[in-house]
Design a protein around this motif. Structure first.
Motif, PDB file in Angstrom:
ATOM      1  N   LEU A   1      19.748  14.889  39.911  1.00  0.00           N
ATOM      2  CA  LEU A   1      19.954  13.930  38.826  1.00  0.00           C
ATOM      3  C   LEU A   1      19.315  12.593  39.178  1.00  0.00           C
ATOM      4  CD1 LEU A   1      23.744  14.667  38.352  1.00  0.00           C
ATOM      5  CD2 LEU A   1      21.901  15.478  36.901  1.00  0.00           C
ATOM      6  N   ASN A   2      18.579  12.037  38.253  1.00  0.00           N
ATOM      7  CA  ASN A   2      17.978  10.733  38.485  1.00  0.00           C
ATOM      8  C   ASN A   2      19.048   9.642  38.490  1.00  0.00           C
ATOM      9  OD1 ASN A   2      15.395  11.820  38.533  1.00  0.00           O
ATOM     10  ND2 ASN A   2      15.159  11.611  36.325  1.00  0.00           N
ATOM     11  N   ASN A   3      18.840   8.628  39.316  1.00  0.00           N
ATOM     12  CA  ASN A   3      19.703   7.438  39.355  1.00  0.00           C
ATOM     13  C   ASN A   3      21.154   7.775  39.681  1.00  0.00           C
ATOM     14  OD1 ASN A   3      17.341   6.187  38.383  1.00  0.00           O
ATOM     15  ND2 ASN A   3      17.959   6.643  36.302  1.00  0.00           N
ATOM     16  N   THR A   4      21.359   8.696  40.609  1.00  0.00           N
ATOM     17  CA  THR A   4      22.702   9.119  40.999  1.00  0.00           C
ATOM     18  C   THR A   4      22.788   9.170  42.512  1.00  0.00           C
ATOM     19  OG1 THR A   4      22.846  10.482  39.025  1.00  0.00           O
ATOM     20  CG2 THR A   4      24.410  10.951  40.760  1.00  0.00           C
ATOM     21  N   ILE A   5      23.897   8.668  43.055  1.00  0.00           N
ATOM     22  CA  ILE A   5      24.148   8.796  44.487  1.00  0.00           C
ATOM     23  C   ILE A   5      25.578   9.280  44.689  1.00  0.00           C
ATOM     24  CG2 ILE A   5      22.492   7.015  45.139  1.00  0.00           C
ATOM     25  CD1 ILE A   5      24.964   5.246  45.788  1.00  0.00           C
ATOM     26  N   SER A   6      25.827   9.788  45.866  1.00  0.00           N
ATOM     27  CA  SER A   6      27.155  10.267  46.225  1.00  0.00           C
ATOM     28  C   SER A   6      27.824   9.230  47.103  1.00  0.00           C
ATOM     29  CB  SER A   6      27.038  11.600  46.965  1.00  0.00           C
ATOM     30  OG  SER A   6      28.306  12.128  47.228  1.00  0.00           O
ATOM     31  N   LEU A   7      29.047   8.848  46.759  1.00  0.00           N
ATOM     32  CA  LEU A   7      29.839   7.894  47.531  1.00  0.00           C
ATOM     33  C   LEU A   7      31.165   8.540  47.890  1.00  0.00           C
ATOM     34  CD1 LEU A   7      29.355   4.721  45.302  1.00  0.00           C
ATOM     35  CD2 LEU A   7      28.131   5.265  47.398  1.00  0.00           C
ATOM     36  N   TYR A   8      31.814   8.014  48.904  1.00  0.00           N
ATOM     37  CA  TYR A   8      33.111   8.530  49.322  1.00  0.00           C
ATOM     38  C   TYR A   8      34.094   7.376  49.436  1.00  0.00           C
ATOM     39  CZ  TYR A   8      30.598  12.769  50.270  1.00  0.00           C
ATOM     40  OH  TYR A   8      29.825  13.888  50.124  1.00  0.00           O
ATOM     41  N   LEU A   9      35.283   7.550  48.885  1.00  0.00           N
ATOM     42  CA  LEU A   9      36.341   6.546  48.932  1.00  0.00           C
ATOM     43  C   LEU A   9      37.494   7.068  49.776  1.00  0.00           C
ATOM     44  CD1 LEU A   9      36.517   5.635  45.138  1.00  0.00           C
ATOM     45  CD2 LEU A   9      35.256   4.435  46.923  1.00  0.00           C
TER      46      LEU A   9
END
Length: 96
Positions: A37-45
């Protein structure tokens, strides 16, 4: 024989009804959404001790040109600006 096995192993019913052990699309690393997916990153909280929630941050199409080539810090700062944030809760299937 099926009711007998369901009575002995009730967890089988959940597996075959919900099929939550399958991940679709197959052979895709959902921890790296930028590959799909364009303009998407994975983050973790870290919400609680020993509890980590994975999220995808997707910027809208109107900010797509601005997001090209940016790092995780830019995406985190984009969450704090005046633009609205939409939260989509997908369920408990174990995948995003």
């Amino acid at each position: 024989s099926v009711p007998f096995f369901i009575r002995l192993f009730p967890a089988l019913l959940n597996k075959f009804v919900f099929l939550n052990f399958l991940a679709f699309p197959f052979f895709v690393d959902l921890r790296r959404p930028e590959l799909l997916l364009n303009n998407t990153i994975s983050l973790y909280l870290n919400t609680e001790p020993d509890v980590t929630v994975g999220i995808w941050h997707m910027v809208p199409g109107s900010r797509a040109a601005e997001a090209q080539g940016k790092d995780q810090r830019w995406y985190e700062e984009a969450l704090a600006d005046a633009h609205p944030v939409i939260i989509y809760l997908h369920g408990n299937g174990g995948t995003r």
